[in-house]
Design an enzyme around this catalytic site. Structure first.
Site, short mmCIF file in Angstrom:
data_model
loop_
_atom_site.label_atom_id
_atom_site.label_comp_id
_atom_site.label_asym_id
_atom_site.label_seq_id
_atom_site.Cartn_x
_atom_site.Cartn_y
_atom_site.Cartn_z
N CYS A 1 0.83 -1.20 0.00
CA CYS A 1 0.00 0.00 0.00
C CYS A 1 0.87 1.26 0.00
CB CYS A 1 -0.93 -0.02 1.22
SG CYS A 1 -2.03 1.40 1.29
N CYS B 1 -0.51 4.18 2.03
CA CYS B 1 -0.37 3.98 3.47
C CYS B 1 1.08 4.18 3.91
CB CYS B 1 -0.76 2.56 3.87
SG CYS B 1 -2.30 1.99 3.15
N ASP B 2 2.02 3.61 3.18
CA ASP B 2 3.39 3.50 3.69
C ASP B 2 4.41 4.35 2.94
OD1 ASP B 2 2.51 1.72 5.60
OD2 ASP B 2 2.82 -0.02 4.32
C1 LIG Z 1 0.24 -3.67 5.21
C2 LIG Z 1 -0.93 -2.73 5.12
C3 LIG Z 1 -0.81 -1.47 5.67
C4 LIG Z 1 -1.88 -0.60 5.60
N1 LIG Z 1 -1.75 0.64 6.15
C5 LIG Z 1 -2.79 1.50 6.12
C6 LIG Z 1 -2.67 2.80 6.69
O1 LIG Z 1 -1.62 3.16 7.24
N2 LIG Z 1 -3.75 3.62 6.62
C7 LIG Z 1 -4.92 3.25 6.00
O2 LIG Z 1 -5.87 4.03 5.98
N3 LIG Z 1 -5.04 2.04 5.43
C8 LIG Z 1 -4.01 1.15 5.47
N4 LIG Z 1 -4.13 -0.07 4.88
C9 LIG Z 1 -5.39 -0.41 4.19
C10 LIG Z 1 -6.44 -0.79 5.25
O3 LIG Z 1 -5.90 -1.77 6.10
C11 LIG Z 1 -7.71 -1.31 4.59
O4 LIG Z 1 -8.20 -0.35 3.67
C12 LIG Z 1 -8.78 -1.55 5.64
O5 LIG Z 1 -8.31 -2.44 6.64
C13 LIG Z 1 -10.05 -2.14 5.02
O6 LIG Z 1 -10.94 -2.36 6.05
P1 LIG Z 1 -12.14 -3.41 5.95
O7 LIG Z 1 -12.86 -3.29 7.24
O8 LIG Z 1 -12.88 -3.19 4.69
O9 LIG Z 1 -11.47 -4.84 5.78
P2 LIG Z 1 -10.24 -5.61 6.43
O10 LIG Z 1 -9.40 -4.77 7.29
O11 LIG Z 1 -9.62 -6.31 5.27
O12 LIG Z 1 -10.96 -6.68 7.35
C14 LIG Z 1 -11.71 -7.71 6.80
C15 LIG Z 1 -12.24 -8.55 7.93
O13 LIG Z 1 -13.18 -9.49 7.41
C16 LIG Z 1 -12.94 -10.75 8.02
N5 LIG Z 1 -13.50 -11.76 7.15
C17 LIG Z 1 -13.17 -12.07 5.86
N6 LIG Z 1 -13.92 -13.08 5.42
C18 LIG Z 1 -14.76 -13.42 6.42
C19 LIG Z 1 -15.78 -14.39 6.60
N7 LIG Z 1 -16.11 -15.25 5.60
N8 LIG Z 1 -16.42 -14.49 7.78
C20 LIG Z 1 -16.12 -13.63 8.79
N9 LIG Z 1 -15.17 -12.67 8.69
C21 LIG Z 1 -14.49 -12.59 7.52
C22 LIG Z 1 -11.44 -10.79 8.23
O14 LIG Z 1 -11.11 -11.74 9.24
C23 LIG Z 1 -11.19 -9.35 8.68
O15 LIG Z 1 -11.42 -9.23 10.05
C24 LIG Z 1 -3.09 -0.99 4.94
C25 LIG Z 1 -3.20 -2.26 4.41
C26 LIG Z 1 -2.14 -3.13 4.49
C27 LIG Z 1 -2.28 -4.52 3.91
#
Ligand SMILES: Cc1cc2nc3c(=O)[nH]c(=O)nc-3n(C[C@H](O)[C@H](O)[C@H](O)COP(=O)(O)OP(=O)(O)OC[C@H]3O[C@@H](n4cnc5c(N)ncnc54)[C@H](O)[C@@H]3O)c2cc1C
Length: 322
Positions: A141, A144-145
């Site tokens: 990302c 992000c980084d």
């Molecule tokens: C290394 C890294 C660094 C990042 N740094 C930043 C940053 O500094 N700032 C920023 O704004 N964004 C950052 N991001 C991006 C950010 O993490 C994502 O945009 C954000 O987490 C998305 O949130 P979400 O809630 O949509 O999903 P996610 O965080 O992807 O969470 C998905 C959830 O769904 C659950 N899940 C999946 N399938 C199922 C299922 N079948 N049943 C039950 N649960 C399930 C998973 O266990 C998880 O808990 C980073 C991403 C990465 C990979």
């Protein structure tokens, strides 16, 4: 398989920023949410050490600590957070219909509304040195980084629009960006190709693949191989960004929810409504453009508000009918 079926008013699937924000809003609106965490409690941010761009943390915050705080905030208003993976769904087509959900292949649930926040997973090259240095200079990302590599030389792997977009973003921050493209052409749109080609501090290397990421604790360089000549070369960089795509975690909803060709759930414009009444989608599972914690949280809020309005309209229809 267990015979017991539990009825839930609002089921939230996923424990990233979208899921927990939906839970905060839903529990404060008395929708009695139950949230299943999935296999990665806390979501993608638990894989990063520093979140510097989420509003409200002037000193930045460690990703797992931030997600723990979001969980605590959701629990404070009564959200039930449960460990478990949704493994099957049978989503109703009827307004006011009941959605049948299976957790861990054994627990049966019935939900009046469902908020999907299952996120997406970044694709990696899956070579051992890359996996070892994730969080130590290897990132998926740039937005992000990228800031952590201000004034440094970095490389980025990828050839699509996202890679081109992220390379231009990095070029504003870093001294030099080397773009590693596996084929002899880029997949990005002509406009994006033109953009990267016109930026002085981006160098594009075609027919080039990562052979190994160099460094013990942190990235010190990348050894690349020209896939036409076999020639290897070491490029000194402190950061390696992987921009070869994401996979939304939406397989379990396939065939029931409208999705685009890569599996992102399609929601109605300016809404989190899916094609099934009472089923809402938030976060990275429905967003292939922004993919940030704050935008995920924003759509999590929207999903809870949409669910609240949906339940209220179903309830008033039932009252009128009785
Ligand atoms: C290394 C890294 C660094 C990042 N740094 C930043 C940053 O500094 N700032 C920023 O704004 N964004 C950052 N991001 C991006 C950010 O993490 C994502 O945009 C954000 O987490 C998305 O949130 P979400 O809630 O949509 O999903 P996610 O965080 O992807 O969470 C998905 C959830 O769904 C659950 N899940 C999946 N399938 C199922 C299922 N079948 N049943 C039950 N649960 C399930 C998973 O266990 C998880 O808990 C980073 C991403 C990465 C990979």
């Amino acid at each position: 398989m267990s015979e017991q079926v539990e009825r839930i008013k609002t089921l939230i699937i996923g424990s990233g920023p979208a899921g927990y924000t939906a839970a905060i809003y839903a529990s404060r609106a008395d929708l009695k949410p139950v949230l299943y965490t999935g296999m990665e409690p806390g979501g993608q941010l638990t894989t990063t050490t520093e979140v510097d761009n989420f509003p409200g943390y002037p000193e930045g915050i460690d990703g797992p600590a931030m997600m723990m705080q979001l969980q605590q905030q959701a629990e404070r208003f009564g959200t039930q957070v449960r460990i478990g993976m949704v493994t099957a769904v049978e989503l109703s087509d009827e307004v006011g219909g009941i959605h049948k959900i299976t957790v861990d292949d054994s627990i049966q649930l019935e939900a009046e509304t469902v908020i999907i926040s299952t996120g997406a997973s970044a694709k990696y090259l899956n070579i051992p040195s890359e996996q070892r240095l994730r969080g130590g200079g290897v990132s998926a990302c740039a937005v992000c980084d990228g800031f952590f590599y201000k004034g440094q030389d970095v490389a980025i792997v990828g050839a699509g629009d996202t890679a081109a977009e992220e390379a231009s973003y990095l070029a504003n921050i870093c001294t030099k960006v080397t773009m590693l493209v596996r084929k002899d052409y880029m997949r990005a749109s002509k406009a994006m190709q033109h953009r990267v080609n016109s930026i002085d501090n981006i160098e594009i290397r075609y027919n080039t693949e990562v052979d190994e990421v160099l460094g013990d604790q942190v990235v010190e360089g990348v050894r690349v191989v020209n896939n036409e000549t076999g020639e290897k070369e070491e490029i000194p960089v402190t950061g390696l960004f992987i921009a070869i795509g994401h996979k939304p975690n939406t397989d379990v909803f396939k065939g029931q929810l409208d999705m685009d060709e890569t599996g992102y759930i399609i929601t109605q414009p300016k809404s989190t409504k899916t094609n099934k009444p009472g089923v809402f989608a938030s976060g990275d599972a429905q967003d292939k453009i922004y993919r940030q914690a704050v935008t995920a949280a924003g759509t999590g809020c929207m999903a809870a508000l949409d669910a609240e309005r949906y339940l209220a309209s179903v309830e008033s229809k039932e009252m009128l009918a009785s």
